[in-house]
Design a protein around this motif. Structure first.
Motif, PDB file in Angstrom:
ATOM      1  N   ILE A 138       0.832  -1.200   0.000  1.00  0.00           N
ATOM      2  CA  ILE A 138       0.000   0.000   0.000  1.00  0.00           C
ATOM      3  C   ILE A 138       0.870   1.254   0.000  1.00  0.00           C
ATOM      4  CG2 ILE A 138      -1.609   1.349   1.421  1.00  0.00           C
ATOM      5  CD1 ILE A 138      -2.962  -1.314   2.142  1.00  0.00           C
ATOM      6  N   PHE A 161       3.029   0.982  -3.898  1.00  0.00           N
ATOM      7  CA  PHE A 161       2.405   0.509  -5.131  1.00  0.00           C
ATOM      8  C   PHE A 161       2.735   1.364  -6.344  1.00  0.00           C
ATOM      9  CE2 PHE A 161      -0.690   3.578  -3.572  1.00  0.00           C
ATOM     10  CZ  PHE A 161      -1.162   4.192  -4.732  1.00  0.00           C
ATOM     11  N   PHE A 214      -4.871  -9.891  -0.695  1.00  0.00           N
ATOM     12  CA  PHE A 214      -5.609  -8.960  -1.553  1.00  0.00           C
ATOM     13  C   PHE A 214      -6.660  -9.628  -2.431  1.00  0.00           C
ATOM     14  CE2 PHE A 214      -1.546  -6.769  -0.737  1.00  0.00           C
ATOM     15  CZ  PHE A 214      -2.026  -5.549  -0.258  1.00  0.00           C
ATOM     16  N   TRP A 266      -3.735  -6.286  -9.161  1.00  0.00           N
ATOM     17  CA  TRP A 266      -3.962  -5.360  -8.047  1.00  0.00           C
ATOM     18  C   TRP A 266      -3.205  -4.053  -8.258  1.00  0.00           C
ATOM     19  CZ3 TRP A 266      -0.851  -2.901  -4.454  1.00  0.00           C
ATOM     20  CH2 TRP A 266      -1.509  -2.318  -3.360  1.00  0.00           C
ATOM     21  N   ARG A 302      -4.979  -1.888 -10.908  1.00  0.00           N
ATOM     22  CA  ARG A 302      -6.231  -1.351 -10.376  1.00  0.00           C
ATOM     23  C   ARG A 302      -5.972  -0.285  -9.321  1.00  0.00           C
ATOM     24  NH1 ARG A 302      -9.126  -2.501  -6.100  1.00  0.00           N
ATOM     25  NH2 ARG A 302      -7.925  -4.373  -5.606  1.00  0.00           N
ATOM     26  N   LYS A 303      -5.002  -0.526  -8.437  1.00  0.00           N
ATOM     27  CA  LYS A 303      -4.677   0.431  -7.379  1.00  0.00           C
ATOM     28  C   LYS A 303      -4.161   1.736  -7.961  1.00  0.00           C
ATOM     29  CE  LYS A 303      -3.753   1.534  -2.997  1.00  0.00           C
ATOM     30  NZ  LYS A 303      -4.838   1.798  -2.018  1.00  0.00           N
ATOM     31  N   ARG A 304      -3.298   1.642  -8.953  1.00  0.00           N
ATOM     32  CA  ARG A 304      -2.745   2.843  -9.583  1.00  0.00           C
ATOM     33  C   ARG A 304      -3.812   3.631 -10.327  1.00  0.00           C
ATOM     34  NH1 ARG A 304       2.457  -0.574 -11.794  1.00  0.00           N
ATOM     35  NH2 ARG A 304       3.678  -0.516  -9.854  1.00  0.00           N
ATOM     36  N   THR A 360      -7.068   3.606  -9.696  1.00  0.00           N
ATOM     37  CA  THR A 360      -7.964   4.203  -8.708  1.00  0.00           C
ATOM     38  C   THR A 360      -7.359   5.475  -8.138  1.00  0.00           C
ATOM     39  OG1 THR A 360      -8.874   2.035  -8.121  1.00  0.00           O
ATOM     40  CG2 THR A 360      -9.186   3.819  -6.531  1.00  0.00           C
ATOM     41  N   GLU A 361      -6.087   5.440  -7.859  1.00  0.00           N
ATOM     42  CA  GLU A 361      -5.392   6.627  -7.357  1.00  0.00           C
ATOM     43  C   GLU A 361      -5.371   7.724  -8.412  1.00  0.00           C
ATOM     44  OE1 GLU A 361      -3.147   8.942  -4.551  1.00  0.00           O
ATOM     45  OE2 GLU A 361      -4.485   7.198  -4.406  1.00  0.00           O
TER      46      GLU A 361
END
Length: 251
Positions: free
Chosen positions: A157, A160, A188, A195, A198-200, A202-203
């Motif tokens: 977290i 990433f 996760f 992941w 998707r995380k990047r 979303t940010e």
């Protein structure tokens, strides 16, 4: 342009010309002409040249573990617990260090290259000077422990946005690649690669939609290799390109 790197060995750096900005996920530092610094091994870093990299010239010494082991045994050095948390350590300019930098000029061939006959001698001389000026650096230079198994969820977290391969993420969390992937899926619920994307994304959506950031100002910071790759992935995820979202928000 912002670049990123996994640092496998301890690095000593002198900025001869220009300036370099570094970021390790916690702290930003700028090293300007005439300044010295050290990067700790087994770390993730991001860096970019200041002022568009005009006339940037570094002098770099990369200390491999085998060389440091031999030096430690030769000089019977005892290293204690490493007190430095930040990846980059600023090294104050002193007459001794400055004189050393002047002394390598006749043997200097490039950023990380000296005349072969003098290379080991100059590396050893630099170590002796650094330890004389800052004895606490022994804890950085001669810490040969491999990264221990750490909290994978907390680490990912936090990191990433670093665009490094899975082998390096595994090493930094103290795991084999197979154990990293297995533990990641348990925590996760999906593969690391899915992941991370998707995380990047979303940010990225948050930064554009809520913080009014421009797409071309954030894609490198978030670990995407190109603006086109970022735009295609963003549209696949959200049904519109990051540019369209920015236009909708009058950015």
């Amino acid at each position: 342009m912002l670049k990123e790197q996994f640092v496998p060995d301890t690095v000593f750096m002198y900025v001869s010309k220009g300036a370099l900005q570094t970021y390790d996920g916690n702290k930003r530092m700028i090293f300007r002409a005439g300044e010295y610094g050290m990067a700790q091994k087994n770390r993730l870093v991001k860096y970019e040249l200041v002022d568009n990299g005009a006339s940037f010239e570094p002098v770099i010494f990369c200390f491999g573990e085998s060389f440091l082991q031999a030096f430690k045994n030769k000089h019977q050095i005892e290293a204690k617990r490493n007190p430095f948390r930040d990846t980059f350590i600023r090294i104050p300019s002193t007459p001794l260090i400055n004189s050393f930098m002047d002394s390598i000029k006749p043997y200097y061939k490039g950023v990380m290259e000296l005349e072969e006959e003098f290379e080991d001698l100059k590396y050893e001389e630099l170590l002796i000077i650094l330890l004389k000026e800052r004895p606490e650096l022994a804890e950085v230079l001669f810490d040969f422990r491999k990264p221990g198994k750490i909290d994978l969820e907390k680490f990912m977290i936090k990191n990433f946005t670093f665009n490094v391969n899975m082998d390096q993420f595994a090493t930094l969390t103290g795991r084999s690649l197979s154990a990293f992937k297995r533990d990641f899926k348990e925590i996760f619920g999906e593969s690391p690669s899915r992941w991370l994307v998707r995380k990047r994304l979303t940010e990225a959506y948050f930064l554009i939609d809520k913080k009014s950031k421009k797409p071309n100002d954030i894609y490198l910071d978030l670990g995407f290799e190109s603006l086109s790759h970022f735009s295609v992935a963003f549209k696949r995820q959200f049904g519109q390109t990051p540019t369209q979202l920015a236009m909708d928000n009058n950015i």
